[in-house]
Design a protein around this motif. Sequence first.
Motif, PDB file in Angstrom:
ATOM      1  N   LEU A   1     -10.720  30.321 -49.800  1.00  0.00           N
ATOM      2  CA  LEU A   1     -11.663  29.784 -50.777  1.00  0.00           C
ATOM      3  C   LEU A   1     -12.854  30.723 -50.806  1.00  0.00           C
ATOM      4  CD1 LEU A   1     -12.815  26.142 -51.347  1.00  0.00           C
ATOM      5  CD2 LEU A   1     -14.522  27.943 -51.043  1.00  0.00           C
ATOM      6  N   SER A   2     -13.285  31.104 -52.004  1.00  0.00           N
ATOM      7  CA  SER A   2     -14.458  31.969 -52.127  1.00  0.00           C
ATOM      8  C   SER A   2     -15.445  31.349 -53.106  1.00  0.00           C
ATOM      9  CB  SER A   2     -14.068  33.376 -52.604  1.00  0.00           C
ATOM     10  OG  SER A   2     -13.572  33.342 -53.930  1.00  0.00           O
ATOM     11  N   PHE A   3     -16.719  31.636 -52.855  1.00  0.00           N
ATOM     12  CA  PHE A   3     -17.771  31.181 -53.769  1.00  0.00           C
ATOM     13  C   PHE A   3     -18.689  32.356 -54.052  1.00  0.00           C
ATOM     14  CE2 PHE A   3     -22.063  29.307 -54.423  1.00  0.00           C
ATOM     15  CZ  PHE A   3     -21.807  28.742 -55.666  1.00  0.00           C
TER      16      PHE A   3
ATOM     17  N   GLN B   1     -15.836  28.054 -62.975  1.00  0.00           N
ATOM     18  CA  GLN B   1     -17.258  28.323 -63.127  1.00  0.00           C
ATOM     19  C   GLN B   1     -17.995  26.989 -63.007  1.00  0.00           C
ATOM     20  OE1 GLN B   1     -18.969  31.314 -63.506  1.00  0.00           O
ATOM     21  NE2 GLN B   1     -20.751  29.992 -63.219  1.00  0.00           N
ATOM     22  N   LEU B   2     -18.779  26.835 -61.955  1.00  0.00           N
ATOM     23  CA  LEU B   2     -19.420  25.555 -61.693  1.00  0.00           C
ATOM     24  C   LEU B   2     -20.791  25.495 -62.358  1.00  0.00           C
ATOM     25  CD1 LEU B   2     -18.578  25.080 -57.906  1.00  0.00           C
ATOM     26  CD2 LEU B   2     -17.243  24.418 -59.912  1.00  0.00           C
TER      27      LEU B   2
ATOM     28  N   THR C   1     -19.142  30.803 -59.123  1.00  0.00           N
ATOM     29  CA  THR C   1     -17.688  30.692 -59.337  1.00  0.00           C
ATOM     30  C   THR C   1     -16.999  30.375 -58.023  1.00  0.00           C
ATOM     31  OG1 THR C   1     -17.805  32.329 -61.121  1.00  0.00           O
ATOM     32  CG2 THR C   1     -15.635  31.875 -60.173  1.00  0.00           C
ATOM     33  N   LEU C   2     -16.229  29.306 -58.015  1.00  0.00           N
ATOM     34  CA  LEU C   2     -15.461  28.913 -56.838  1.00  0.00           C
ATOM     35  C   LEU C   2     -13.982  29.171 -57.116  1.00  0.00           C
ATOM     36  CD1 LEU C   2     -16.082  25.993 -54.484  1.00  0.00           C
ATOM     37  CD2 LEU C   2     -13.768  26.291 -55.374  1.00  0.00           C
TER      38      LEU C   2
ATOM     39  N   LEU D   1     -14.309  18.997 -57.175  1.00  0.00           N
ATOM     40  CA  LEU D   1     -15.412  19.852 -57.619  1.00  0.00           C
ATOM     41  C   LEU D   1     -16.552  19.015 -58.204  1.00  0.00           C
ATOM     42  CD1 LEU D   1     -13.439  22.799 -59.257  1.00  0.00           C
ATOM     43  CD2 LEU D   1     -14.619  22.790 -57.050  1.00  0.00           C
ATOM     44  N   GLY D   2     -16.195  17.904 -58.830  1.00  0.00           N
ATOM     45  CA  GLY D   2     -17.229  17.014 -59.351  1.00  0.00           C
ATOM     46  C   GLY D   2     -18.087  16.417 -58.248  1.00  0.00           C
TER      47      GLY D   2
END
Length: 269
Positions: A33-35, A59-60, A69-70, A90-91
Amino acid sequence: MALAVSLARNLDLEPLIEQFSRSAGDYVPHDSLSFRHDVAGSEQTILIGAAGRHACSYQLTVEDTSLGTLSLTRCRRFDETELATLEQLLGIIVYPLRNALLYYRAQHEAATDRLTGLANRSVFGDALAREISRAQRYGSSLALLMVDLDNLKLINDRHGHSAGDRALQQVAQALRTSLRDSDQVFRYAGDEFAVLLIGGEGSAAVEVAERLRTQVAELSPEPVPVRPTLSIGVSSLRTDDDTQALFERADTALYAAKRAGRNCVCSTD
C-alpha cells in the motif's frame, strides 16, 4: 465502526497509513500500500510492503480538498467485490487522513526554513544527537560540516537584501543537490549551514567539503551579482563524542577557515 474511532485517534501520518493497511488487509488482501501526497511542492511517498503486478489507485479528496493518492498492489487482480469494500474503507479514512496531513504539514513548516526550504536549527540538535547515537551503536562513521557563506554581508550591503536572499537560496540548492540522499543539510543561522555526512569521516569528509566549496565558488554570478563563497569546518565523530564535543570541533574548524582567509576548508581530523 471501531476502525473509524481507532483511526481518528491517530494524528501521526505514517502510523495511520500502516494501521489502515493492516485493517484493510483483513477485507482486501494486498502486497503493498502506498500513499503519495504533496508537501510544499515536493511529493512524498509512504510505502508499505513490496509492489505487486496488479494495482488499484484512488485520488482521495475531502470537501473539495485533495489529500493525495492511495494505491494497493498484489500479484492477482482485485475483483469487483473487493474494490467495493475498499471504497467503503476509504470513506472511513479520509477525515482522519486530512487531520493527520494538517498535523504533518504544521510540523514540517515549523521544522523548515522558509527562505531556503532546508531543515532549520530547531531540528538540527535532535538530528545530530540521533545520528551520533546511531553511529556509535552500529560502529559507523559520521562527519559534521559547519558552513559559512563568507560574503553575505557584502552582497547585502552592495546589492540589497533581496540579492542576499538569492545567494542563500543558491547556496542551499547547491548543498542539497551535491550531497547524497542519506546526508542531511540544515540552515543553522543567518549565513551558516550545517551538514551531516552519514558514513563520512576523515579525508573523505574533507574531500566532500572541498567539492562543495568549489562548486559554490564556480556558480554563475546570475541572479546574484557577487559569487558567494564558503568557509567550511569539518570534524569526524570520535568514540567518546557527544553532541557538544562534535559540534564544538566543527565550529572551531570553521573559525580556523575564516581566519585563514575564507573560501577554504579546515578540519580537526
